[in-house]
Design a protein around this motif. Structure first.
Motif, PDB file in Angstrom:
ATOM      1  N   GLU A  77      72.874  46.365   8.173  1.00 49.90           N
ATOM      2  CA  GLU A  77      73.332  47.460   7.755  1.00 49.90           C
ATOM      3  C   GLU A  77      73.266  47.550   6.510  1.00 49.90           C
ATOM      4  N   GLU A  78      73.711  46.415   5.638  1.00 50.59           N
ATOM      5  CA  GLU A  78      73.460  46.587   4.155  1.00 50.59           C
ATOM      6  C   GLU A  78      72.095  46.749   3.623  1.00 50.59           C
ATOM      7  N   VAL A  79      71.158  46.137   4.325  1.00 48.52           N
ATOM      8  CA  VAL A  79      69.857  46.314   3.952  1.00 48.52           C
ATOM      9  C   VAL A  79      69.353  47.616   4.190  1.00 48.52           C
ATOM     10  N   VAL A  80      69.842  48.178   5.070  1.00 46.82           N
ATOM     11  CA  VAL A  80      69.144  49.570   5.346  1.00 46.82           C
ATOM     12  C   VAL A  80      69.975  50.516   4.093  1.00 46.82           C
ATOM     13  N   VAL A  81      71.145  50.203   3.978  1.00 52.84           N
ATOM     14  CA  VAL A  81      71.777  50.991   2.762  1.00 52.84           C
ATOM     15  C   VAL A  81      71.121  50.560   1.510  1.00 52.84           C
ATOM     16  N   ALA A  82      70.652  49.618   1.159  1.00 52.13           N
ATOM     17  CA  ALA A  82      69.885  49.020   0.153  1.00 52.13           C
ATOM     18  C   ALA A  82      68.667  49.991   0.142  1.00 52.13           C
ATOM     19  N   ARG A  83      68.161  50.121   1.110  1.00 54.18           N
ATOM     20  CA  ARG A  83      66.577  50.594   1.101  1.00 54.18           C
ATOM     21  C   ARG A  83      66.910  52.361   0.605  1.00 54.18           C
ATOM     22  N   TRP A  84      67.798  52.738   1.429  1.00 56.23           N
ATOM     23  CA  TRP A  84      68.071  54.207   1.164  1.00 56.23           C
ATOM     24  C   TRP A  84      68.656  54.429  -0.355  1.00 56.23           C
ATOM     25  N   SER A  85      69.420  53.331  -0.902  1.00 47.58           N
ATOM     26  CA  SER A  85      69.734  53.478  -2.261  1.00 47.58           C
ATOM     27  C   SER A  85      68.606  53.214  -3.236  1.00 47.58           C
ATOM     28  N   GLY A 131      65.445  55.996  -7.048  1.00 47.20           N
ATOM     29  CA  GLY A 131      64.106  56.360  -7.407  1.00 47.20           C
ATOM     30  C   GLY A 131      63.881  57.727  -7.780  1.00 47.20           C
ATOM     31  N   LEU A 132      64.536  58.610  -6.589  1.00 44.86           N
ATOM     32  CA  LEU A 132      64.320  59.930  -6.859  1.00 44.86           C
ATOM     33  C   LEU A 132      65.149  60.529  -8.040  1.00 44.86           C
ATOM     34  N   PHE A 133      66.347  60.067  -8.165  1.00 44.63           N
ATOM     35  CA  PHE A 133      67.364  60.320  -9.334  1.00 44.63           C
ATOM     36  C   PHE A 133      66.517  60.180 -10.709  1.00 44.63           C
ATOM     37  N   SER A 134      65.892  59.049 -10.803  1.00 46.05           N
ATOM     38  CA  SER A 134      65.274  58.569 -12.083  1.00 46.05           C
ATOM     39  C   SER A 134      63.938  59.357 -12.205  1.00 46.05           C
ATOM     40  N   ILE A 135      63.234  59.781 -11.285  1.00 47.05           N
ATOM     41  CA  ILE A 135      62.060  60.696 -11.436  1.00 47.05           C
ATOM     42  C   ILE A 135      62.701  62.086 -12.023  1.00 47.05           C
ATOM     43  N   VAL A 136      63.575  62.612 -11.317  1.00 45.38           N
ATOM     44  CA  VAL A 136      64.031  63.926 -11.939  1.00 45.38           C
ATOM     45  C   VAL A 136      64.540  63.751 -13.233  1.00 45.38           C
ATOM     46  N   LEU A 137      65.471  62.516 -13.777  1.00 45.10           N
ATOM     47  CA  LEU A 137      65.931  62.633 -15.099  1.00 45.10           C
ATOM     48  C   LEU A 137      64.875  62.310 -16.056  1.00 45.10           C
ATOM     49  N   ALA A 138      63.744  61.441 -15.622  1.00 47.25           N
ATOM     50  CA  ALA A 138      62.786  61.238 -16.499  1.00 47.25           C
ATOM     51  C   ALA A 138      61.800  62.399 -16.861  1.00 47.25           C
ATOM     52  N   ILE A 139      61.706  63.342 -15.874  1.00 55.87           N
ATOM     53  CA  ILE A 139      60.985  64.440 -16.115  1.00 55.87           C
ATOM     54  C   ILE A 139      61.662  65.414 -17.311  1.00 55.87           C
ATOM     55  N   PHE A 140      63.121  65.498 -17.239  1.00 61.44           N
ATOM     56  CA  PHE A 140      63.886  66.200 -18.176  1.00 61.44           C
ATOM     57  C   PHE A 140      64.051  65.436 -19.402  1.00 61.44           C
ATOM     58  N   ALA A 141      63.842  64.065 -19.537  1.00 59.73           N
ATOM     59  CA  ALA A 141      64.223  63.331 -20.452  1.00 59.73           C
ATOM     60  C   ALA A 141      62.976  63.063 -21.552  1.00 59.73           C
ATOM     61  N   GLN A 142      61.881  63.645 -21.203  1.00 61.08           N
ATOM     62  CA  GLN A 142      60.547  63.267 -21.889  1.00 61.08           C
ATOM     63  C   GLN A 142      60.605  63.325 -23.365  1.00 61.08           C
ATOM     64  N   ARG A 143      61.643  64.014 -23.902  1.00 56.91           N
ATOM     65  CA  ARG A 143      61.629  64.092 -25.526  1.00 56.91           C
ATOM     66  C   ARG A 143      62.485  62.955 -25.951  1.00 56.91           C
ATOM     67  N   LEU A 144      63.032  61.923 -25.071  1.00 53.99           N
ATOM     68  CA  LEU A 144      63.800  61.021 -25.581  1.00 53.99           C
ATOM     69  C   LEU A 144      62.812  59.920 -26.242  1.00 53.99           C
ATOM     70  N   ASN A 145      63.134  59.164 -27.204  1.00 55.34           N
ATOM     71  CA  ASN A 145      62.558  58.116 -27.725  1.00 55.34           C
ATOM     72  C   ASN A 145      62.518  56.652 -26.862  1.00 55.34           C
ATOM     73  N   VAL A 146      61.546  56.004 -26.697  1.00 55.94           N
ATOM     74  CA  VAL A 146      61.452  54.834 -25.603  1.00 55.94           C
ATOM     75  C   VAL A 146      62.357  53.925 -26.145  1.00 55.94           C
ATOM     76  N   ALA A 147      61.920  53.518 -27.395  1.00 54.52           N
ATOM     77  CA  ALA A 147      62.639  52.128 -28.210  1.00 54.52           C
ATOM     78  C   ALA A 147      63.944  52.376 -28.314  1.00 54.52           C
ATOM     79  N   PHE A 148      64.594  53.624 -28.553  1.00 52.90           N
ATOM     80  CA  PHE A 148      66.136  53.969 -28.360  1.00 52.90           C
ATOM     81  C   PHE A 148      66.519  53.878 -27.159  1.00 52.90           C
ATOM     82  N   LEU A 149      65.993  54.294 -25.974  1.00 53.29           N
ATOM     83  CA  LEU A 149      66.522  54.034 -24.628  1.00 53.29           C
ATOM     84  C   LEU A 149      66.705  52.292 -24.392  1.00 53.29           C
ATOM     85  N   VAL A 150      65.469  51.540 -24.459  1.00 51.58           N
ATOM     86  CA  VAL A 150      65.833  50.428 -24.466  1.00 51.58           C
ATOM     87  C   VAL A 150      66.821  49.605 -25.299  1.00 51.58           C
ATOM     88  N   GLY A 151      67.084  49.820 -26.555  1.00 52.65           N
ATOM     89  CA  GLY A 151      67.788  49.309 -27.330  1.00 52.65           C
ATOM     90  C   GLY A 151      69.124  49.770 -26.797  1.00 52.65           C
TER      91      GLY A 151
END
Lengths: 557, 127
Positions: free
Chosen positions: A412-420, A425-445
């Motif tokens: 059950e845990e692994v199933v949940v991990a896959r869904w997570s 992944g989907l959350f980050s895709i959406v966020l990254a589309i809106f975050a295109q203006r952010l500076n990459v080095a700043f985010l890593v720092g």
């Protein structure tokens, strides 16, 4: 001239896409193969703990050397000279913290996630919740950095200019499509291949990156008849900055004539960055979970030793790449490609070297294509590691141990991990589309600062301080995490300057762009304070169990 | 409520762990670990801090040319690489010699319950 440039661009574009597709196809085959061999939770989270120290060392390299290091550091050196080297050094020295204080003890005492160690002798639910919040926060900041970087790169590397179209897409559409494509691939790697698939992708990427950077380094040296001093003097000469190009101070800790306040702030900012870099690595969840993929503490130690060798060699090469780009590529071309961020210095250097050594335009196009494809491979391997770290923590910490209070099956845990993984992944895709203006080095720092402030104090206290208790752990994580994030919100990064996220507003009462200098000590302070003011008593039996297990490996998973 | 009931977790229980933790063998292992990693951490952090502070506040010194275009800043930076490799190598040698045998003896003792190695091992590092 224009026609020539266009054919070169289209040759390398075709080759970039072809090579990238080869990489994607190969990694997908590996992923499916690894997926078939993924049965239980230990396979999914920890690759069955069956990797050797060498394999894991390569994978750590593949997980750690992000596009920010490859393209970012080379770019900073190409445009600002010596200061880029500060990053390389901080990123490397940081591994000693992991080697001496964290890797082996964590391997012995944990199972799948960072929280396994933090919650070992504490009340499970509050500590695991805090650790999951912090794991997801750090990983998502880091993910955003890589995905925003991927989007920005594709337009540059495929050479899509304003007003031009590629497969019927303009530059902005191509960026969004890249983010989506990268997102889908990373979800596939993680959902299908789990830790095994992700590890192999990272190993392949590390090999490609080292070979790519190695070939370029040799060519740069050959171009200067193996005289490093000549390379430096050429770089300094072409930089328009003269001797100061070879010294610290053009980008970080800048001295502003007649403004001693700003000079002081800049120098403190440099110290802050230095501190965050050196203490951040050992608190990055996607790095920490890599130690669980080997059978025991000894192989965890070997992995870090290999990782230090590979990462060290790579960062030495960034020196040659950066100064090589400064000396051989026109400064304007690097600068104008992305308004001075410098991310295309390494690819442009590849084109230059290809033209010089491998027969003109065609050779240039091919080497550019190879390096561009390596850059994409780099991004893919890193985002897969980050997605895996977040989904492991959501499934193992939040779902299994907080919501289900440990009463759940592995399956059950692994199933949940896959869904997570899909969700993150989907959350980050959406966020990254809106975050295109952010500076990459700043985010890593920022990710490094948050990891150093929120995670490292709790990890070190857990392992070494007998009195540390649940309240201390919760305070350390939320206190460090919260102060790092809040200080960034009130820094010039967010408001007050023309480069800020909100240039129109001004609530920048905290002057430093990197919060580490304040937030890391605060993380340690909160952990101590939370411990001593609480009526909680640390459980001596549990501490004995943790200490004995962490030092000897008896009872380790 | 339940976290104090120690014997439920299986594996080596808390009572065993407490006993091991108080044993001279374990104390020797812990001392051997800490006697290396704590000072080494202090040394490399100070050495790194010195480099960062000089980069911020001693620009003239860092800019001094040693040979050709190679200046102090570059050499200092490369020395950070050297020191990192060196400490990593020293630690791996030290751990193989002074940590692994002790850790394995204790682990063996706990898992097999054989008191055989318990007597001889602790005293050799007392000096």
């Amino acid at each position: 001239m224009n026609i020539l440039a266009d054919t070169t661009a289209s040759t390398s574009r075709t080759w970039t896409i072809a090579l990238f597709l080869v990489f994607v196809a190969a990694t997908l085959v590996i992923t499916v193969w690894a997926g078939r061999r993924t049965r239980g939770a230990s396979d999914f989270y920890a690759g069955g703990r069956s990797f050797s120290g060498f394999q894991n060392g390569m994978a750590i390299g593949g997980d750690y050397m992000s596009a920010a290091s490859f393209l970012g550091i080379a770019g900073i050196i190409a445009l600002n000279g010596y200061d880029g080297f500060l990053y390389s050094i901080g990123f490397l020295v940081a591994w000693l913290v992991a080697l001496l204080l964290v890797a082996e003890l964590l391997r012995n005492s944990g199972k799948y996630t960072m929280a396994d160690v933090l919650a070992f002798r504490m009340r499970q639910r509050p500590v695991r919740t805090a650790a999951a919040v912090s794991t997801v926060t750090v990983s998502v900041f880091y993910l955003l950095a890589q995905m925003v970087g991927a989007g920005a790169l594709v337009a540059l590397l495929l050479n899509i200019k304003e007003g031009q179209e590629f497969l019927g897409m303009d530059a902005d559409t191509a960026k969004i499509m890249t983010v989506v494509l990268v997102g889908i691939l990373m979800i596939t790697y993680v959902v299908v291949g789990g830790m095994k698939g992700t590890t192999y992708v990272q190993i392949v990427k590390a090999v490609l990156l080292i070979i790519g950077a190695g070939v370029m380094t040799v060519l740069v040296f050959a171009a200067f008849k193996y005289n490093f001093s000549d390379l430096l003097s050429d770089a300094a000469g072409d930089s328009t900055k003269g001797e100061s190009f070879l010294e610290p101070g053009l980008k970080y800790g800048v001295e502003v004539a007649g403004d001693s306040w700003q000079t002081t702030v800049n120098k403190l900012d440099l110290l802050s960055l230095g501190l965050a870099l050196v203490l951040g690595t050992a608190g990055l969840p996607h790095i920490l979970i890599r130690f669980y993929t080997v059978p025991n503490a000894k192989s965890a130690r070997k992995s870090v030793l290999w990782a230090i060798g590979i990462i060290g060699a790579f960062y030495l090469m960034t020196l040659a790449l950066g100064f090589g780009a400064a000396a051989l590529v026109s400064r304007d071309e690097i600068f104008n490609a992305d308004k001075g961020a410098g991310n295309v210095a390494a690819p442009l250097l590849a084109r230059e070297l290809g033209e010089k050594f491998f027969g003109g335009d065609f050779g240039g196009a091919i080497l550019l294509a190879v390096i561009a494809a390596v850059a994409f491979a780099t991004i893919l391997a890193v985002v897969a590691g980050l997605t895996l770290a977040s989904s492991s923590s959501l499934a193992h910490d939040l779902y299994a141990n907080v919501f289900k209070k440990g009463k759940t099956s592995e399956r059950e845990e692994v199933v949940v991990a896959r869904w997570s993984a899909l969700g993150i992944g989907l959350f980050s895709i959406v966020l990254a589309i809106f975050a295109q203006r952010l500076n990459v080095a700043f985010l890593v720092g920022l990710a490094f600062a948050v990891a150093a402030s929120g995670n490292l104090p709790a990890i070190l206290y857990s392992l070494f301080w007998r009195r540390f208790n649940t309240s201390g752990a919760v305070w350390a994580i939320y206190g460090g995490l919260g102060s790092a994030v809040l200080l960034v919100v009130f820094s010039p990064v967010t408001s007050g300057t023309t480069n800020s996220l909100f240039p129109g507003a001004a609530f920048d009462w905290f002057p430093l762009t990197n919060p580490g200098l304040v937030s890391i000590p605060l993380g340690f302070l909160f952990g101590w304070l939370g411990t001593i003011i609480s009526k909680d008593k640390a459980d001596p039996g549990k501490y004995a169990e943790l200490e004995v297990r962490s030092l000897t490996g008896a009872g380790a998973h | 409520m339940t976290q104090t009931s120690s014997e439920t977790s299986g594996e080596p229980g808390n009572a065993d762990s407490l006993e091991i933790q108080r044993s001279p063998e374990f104390a020797a292992l812990r001392r051997s670990l800490r006697v290396f990693v704590f000072p080494a951490t202090v040394v490399f952090l100070l050495w790194y801090a010195l480099y960062v502070v000089l980069s911020a506040y001693a620009r003239d010194f860092m800019g001094v040319k040693v040979f050709g275009e190679i200046n102090v800043a570059l050499i200092f930076g490369l020395l950070q690489f050297v020191s990192t490799f060196l400490i990593a190598w020293l630690y791996s040698r030290y751990a193989a010699k002074n940590l692994d045998p002790k850790a394995e003896a204790i682990k063996e003792h706990m898992e097999n319950g054989s008191p055989k190695s318990a007597a001889g091992n602790g005293s050799e590092d007392e000096a």
